[in-house]
Design a protein around this motif. Structure first.
Motif, PDB file in Angstrom:
ATOM      1  N   TYR A 158       0.833  -1.203   0.000  1.00 38.58           N
ATOM      2  CA  TYR A 158       0.000   0.000   0.000  1.00 38.58           C
ATOM      3  C   TYR A 158       0.873   1.262   0.000  1.00 38.58           C
ATOM      4  N   VAL A 159       1.926   1.250   0.804  1.00 39.33           N
ATOM      5  CA  VAL A 159       2.837   2.399   0.853  1.00 39.33           C
ATOM      6  C   VAL A 159       3.519   2.589  -0.497  1.00 39.33           C
ATOM      7  N   ILE A 160       3.931   1.484  -1.124  1.00 30.61           N
ATOM      8  CA  ILE A 160       4.577   1.565  -2.437  1.00 30.61           C
ATOM      9  C   ILE A 160       3.601   2.106  -3.481  1.00 30.61           C
ATOM     10  N   VAL A 161       2.359   1.644  -3.418  1.00 33.71           N
ATOM     11  CA  VAL A 161       1.338   2.109  -4.373  1.00 33.71           C
ATOM     12  C   VAL A 161       1.103   3.605  -4.217  1.00 33.71           C
ATOM     13  N   ARG A 162       1.105   4.088  -2.976  1.00 38.53           N
ATOM     14  CA  ARG A 162       0.938   5.535  -2.749  1.00 38.53           C
ATOM     15  C   ARG A 162       2.059   6.307  -3.418  1.00 38.53           C
ATOM     16  N   LYS A 163       3.260   5.767  -3.380  1.00 37.02           N
ATOM     17  CA  LYS A 163       4.396   6.412  -4.031  1.00 37.02           C
ATOM     18  C   LYS A 163       4.266   6.323  -5.553  1.00 37.02           C
ATOM     19  N   LEU A 164       3.888   5.158  -6.051  1.00 33.70           N
ATOM     20  CA  LEU A 164       3.773   4.955  -7.497  1.00 33.70           C
ATOM     21  C   LEU A 164       2.652   5.779  -8.108  1.00 33.70           C
ATOM     22  N   SER A 165       1.609   6.058  -7.327  1.00 35.16           N
ATOM     23  CA  SER A 165       0.463   6.800  -7.841  1.00 35.16           C
ATOM     24  C   SER A 165       0.839   8.196  -8.309  1.00 35.16           C
ATOM     25  N   GLN A 166       2.011   8.664  -7.895  1.00 36.29           N
ATOM     26  CA  GLN A 166       2.465   9.995  -8.307  1.00 36.29           C
ATOM     27  C   GLN A 166       2.947  10.000  -9.760  1.00 36.29           C
ATOM     28  N   THR A 167       3.334   8.808 -10.271  1.00 42.50           N
ATOM     29  CA  THR A 167       3.911   8.749 -11.620  1.00 42.50           C
ATOM     30  C   THR A 167       3.267   7.718 -12.539  1.00 42.50           C
ATOM     31  N   GLU A 168       2.471   6.801 -11.970  1.00 42.74           N
ATOM     32  CA  GLU A 168       1.957   5.694 -12.766  1.00 42.74           C
ATOM     33  C   GLU A 168       0.427   5.676 -12.821  1.00 42.74           C
ATOM     34  N   ASP A 169      -0.100   5.177 -13.935  1.00 39.40           N
ATOM     35  CA  ASP A 169      -1.539   4.963 -14.056  1.00 39.40           C
ATOM     36  C   ASP A 169      -1.925   3.763 -13.185  1.00 39.40           C
ATOM     37  N   SER A 170      -3.109   3.827 -12.610  1.00 45.46           N
ATOM     38  CA  SER A 170      -3.549   2.756 -11.702  1.00 45.46           C
ATOM     39  C   SER A 170      -3.600   1.398 -12.402  1.00 45.46           C
ATOM     40  N   SER A 171      -3.965   1.380 -13.677  1.00 39.48           N
ATOM     41  CA  SER A 171      -4.055   0.114 -14.414  1.00 39.48           C
ATOM     42  C   SER A 171      -2.689  -0.530 -14.598  1.00 39.48           C
ATOM     43  N   VAL A 172      -1.664   0.290 -14.758  1.00 44.33           N
ATOM     44  CA  VAL A 172      -0.302  -0.237 -14.895  1.00 44.33           C
ATOM     45  C   VAL A 172       0.169  -0.838 -13.564  1.00 44.33           C
ATOM     46  N   ILE A 173      -0.156  -0.160 -12.474  1.00 38.60           N
ATOM     47  CA  ILE A 173       0.211  -0.671 -11.148  1.00 38.60           C
ATOM     48  C   ILE A 173      -0.451  -2.020 -10.899  1.00 38.60           C
ATOM     49  N   ILE A 174      -1.736  -2.120 -11.254  1.00 35.99           N
ATOM     50  CA  ILE A 174      -2.464  -3.376 -11.087  1.00 35.99           C
ATOM     51  C   ILE A 174      -1.880  -4.462 -11.983  1.00 35.99           C
ATOM     52  N   PHE A 175      -1.487  -4.093 -13.210  1.00 41.87           N
ATOM     53  CA  PHE A 175      -0.961  -5.060 -14.183  1.00 41.87           C
ATOM     54  C   PHE A 175       0.326  -5.716 -13.689  1.00 41.87           C
ATOM     55  N   TYR A 176       1.185  -4.951 -13.025  1.00 38.38           N
ATOM     56  CA  TYR A 176       2.481  -5.487 -12.590  1.00 38.38           C
ATOM     57  C   TYR A 176       2.335  -6.552 -11.507  1.00 38.38           C
ATOM     58  N   PHE A 177       1.232  -6.507 -10.763  1.00 35.98           N
ATOM     59  CA  PHE A 177       1.039  -7.488  -9.702  1.00 35.98           C
ATOM     60  C   PHE A 177       0.982  -8.917 -10.253  1.00 35.98           C
ATOM     61  N   PRO A 178       0.040  -9.238 -11.160  1.00 33.17           N
ATOM     62  CA  PRO A 178       0.036 -10.599 -11.723  1.00 33.17           C
ATOM     63  C   PRO A 178       1.230 -10.881 -12.621  1.00 33.17           C
ATOM     64  N   LEU A 179       1.798  -9.820 -13.215  1.00 38.55           N
ATOM     65  CA  LEU A 179       2.972 -10.000 -14.072  1.00 38.55           C
ATOM     66  C   LEU A 179       4.128 -10.604 -13.282  1.00 38.55           C
ATOM     67  N   VAL A 180       4.265 -10.208 -12.021  1.00 41.44           N
ATOM     68  CA  VAL A 180       5.315 -10.749 -11.153  1.00 41.44           C
ATOM     69  C   VAL A 180       4.842 -12.023 -10.462  1.00 41.44           C
ATOM     70  N   ALA A 181       3.576 -12.047 -10.058  1.00 41.96           N
ATOM     71  CA  ALA A 181       3.050 -13.179  -9.285  1.00 41.96           C
ATOM     72  C   ALA A 181       3.030 -14.478 -10.092  1.00 41.96           C
ATOM     73  N   LEU A 182       2.699 -14.399 -11.367  1.00 37.81           N
ATOM     74  CA  LEU A 182       2.554 -15.612 -12.176  1.00 37.81           C
ATOM     75  C   LEU A 182       3.857 -16.408 -12.289  1.00 37.81           C
ATOM     76  N   PRO A 183       4.973 -15.807 -12.723  1.00 38.71           N
ATOM     77  CA  PRO A 183       6.208 -16.612 -12.820  1.00 38.71           C
ATOM     78  C   PRO A 183       6.715 -17.099 -11.462  1.00 38.71           C
ATOM     79  N   ILE A 184       6.598 -16.255 -10.412  1.00 36.16           N
ATOM     80  CA  ILE A 184       7.082 -16.671  -9.093  1.00 36.16           C
ATOM     81  C   ILE A 184       6.287 -17.861  -8.577  1.00 36.16           C
ATOM     82  N   SER A 185       4.969 -17.781  -8.634  1.00 35.03           N
ATOM     83  CA  SER A 185       4.134 -18.878  -8.127  1.00 35.03           C
ATOM     84  C   SER A 185       4.279 -20.133  -8.975  1.00 35.03           C
TER      85      SER A 185
END
Length: 285
Positions: A158-185
């Motif tokens: 949540y803290v990281i998202v608050r920081k990212l919200s200053q420069t990133e679109d919300s959809s891009v922030i959401i997209f990176y979550f499964p982008l990282v989660a899928l290969p790791i899991s």
């Protein structure tokens, strides 16, 4: 906000359901990530923006932290009653406040200090029976610890998202979550992969769909309602989870769960409305 709470509660119920049929946590995370990746990718392309964002290191960090937190949350859901697993997630204001002080140089407001006290008291009430070997309301200590790690990870994300919200679109922030989660899991599944039946495959898909419904409802609530009011309504997820636990899994919350959960929710609501009051006073002065 009720849509969001119901979506997340149904997601947790589906996670618990498929785990009862032997589907491991990492496989559940991978299935959810795959569905979310497809949906969030389509959303980014719909907006006509780059999927890679600007601050790639921080976006990847958000994805890694979120993935770890999700694994902890899912483990807690599969090993604890739904109501208890959900309640433990709502101690996150403690971690968020402390992280805000450490990394964002924020001051802890009086309402937040009261919230921390209530949350700690509620946590003690819920965990105390587990310390008593003769209690019939015992919860697995390890599962409780993992659930708290999930709450901590969610707060960091949540803290990281608050920081990212200053420069990133919300959809891009959401997209990176499964982008990282899928290969790791997928890597962590290793030899534990269980081939699900057609019915369980549908439930796994529903986990991803209910997650997106929850996130959509949360986003719309934050856009159309005051933040404090929307956050307060989010606690109805505990009610939905408790009802689903009774209906599907025959889980009857103990008196300790009611007492501890009541303290945690009370503290969280004090934190929400306390901050809202301070914000209102600042605007009027």
């Amino acid at each position: 906000m009720f849509l969001s709470a119901l979506g997340f509660a149904l997601m947790s119920a589906c996670v618990k359901y498929v785990s009862n049929y032997g589907i491991p946590v990492f496989e559940i995370v991978a299935a959810r990530a795959l569905v979310s990746l497809i949906i969030s990718y389509a959303d980014v392309k719909r907006k006509g923006i780059s999927i890679w964002g600007n601050n790639k290191p921080l976006l990847l960090a958000r994805g890694a932290v979120g993935t770890t937190a999700l694994m902890c949350v899912y483990y807690a859901v599969t090993t604890l009653p739904l109501a208890e697993a959900t309640i433990l997630q709502y101690v996150h204001p403690i971690f968020t406040a402390l992280l805000g002080v450490l990394f964002l140089k924020e001051h802890i407001q009086k309402s937040t200090m009261i919230c921390i006290a209530f949350c700690l008291a509620g946590l003690f009430v819920m965990v105390q029976p587990s310390m008593d070997s003769g209690s019939t309301s015992e919860l697995p200590i390890f599962s409780i610890a993992v659930a708290l790690c999930g709450a901590l990870g969610s707060s960091i994300a949540y803290v990281i998202v608050r920081k990212l919200s200053q420069t990133e679109d919300s959809s891009v922030i959401i997209f990176y979550f499964p982008l990282v989660a899928l290969p790791i899991s997928t890597v962590l599944i290793w030899n534990d992969f269980v081939w699900p039946s057609l019915f369980l495959t549908m439930i796994l898909i529903l986990i991803g769909i209910f997650t997106q419904i929850g996130q959509y409802g949360l986003t719309k609530a934050m856009q159309t309602q005051a933040a404090g009011k929307a956050s307060a309504y989010s606690y109805v997820q505990i009610v939905f989870s408790a009802l689903l636990g009774v209906w599907i899994f025959n889980e009857i919350p103990s008196i300790w769960t009611y007492l501890g959960g009541g303290l945690i929710v009370t503290g969280a609501l004090i934190n929400v409305f306390g901050k809202q009051s301070v914000s209102t006073l600042k605007k009027s002065s």
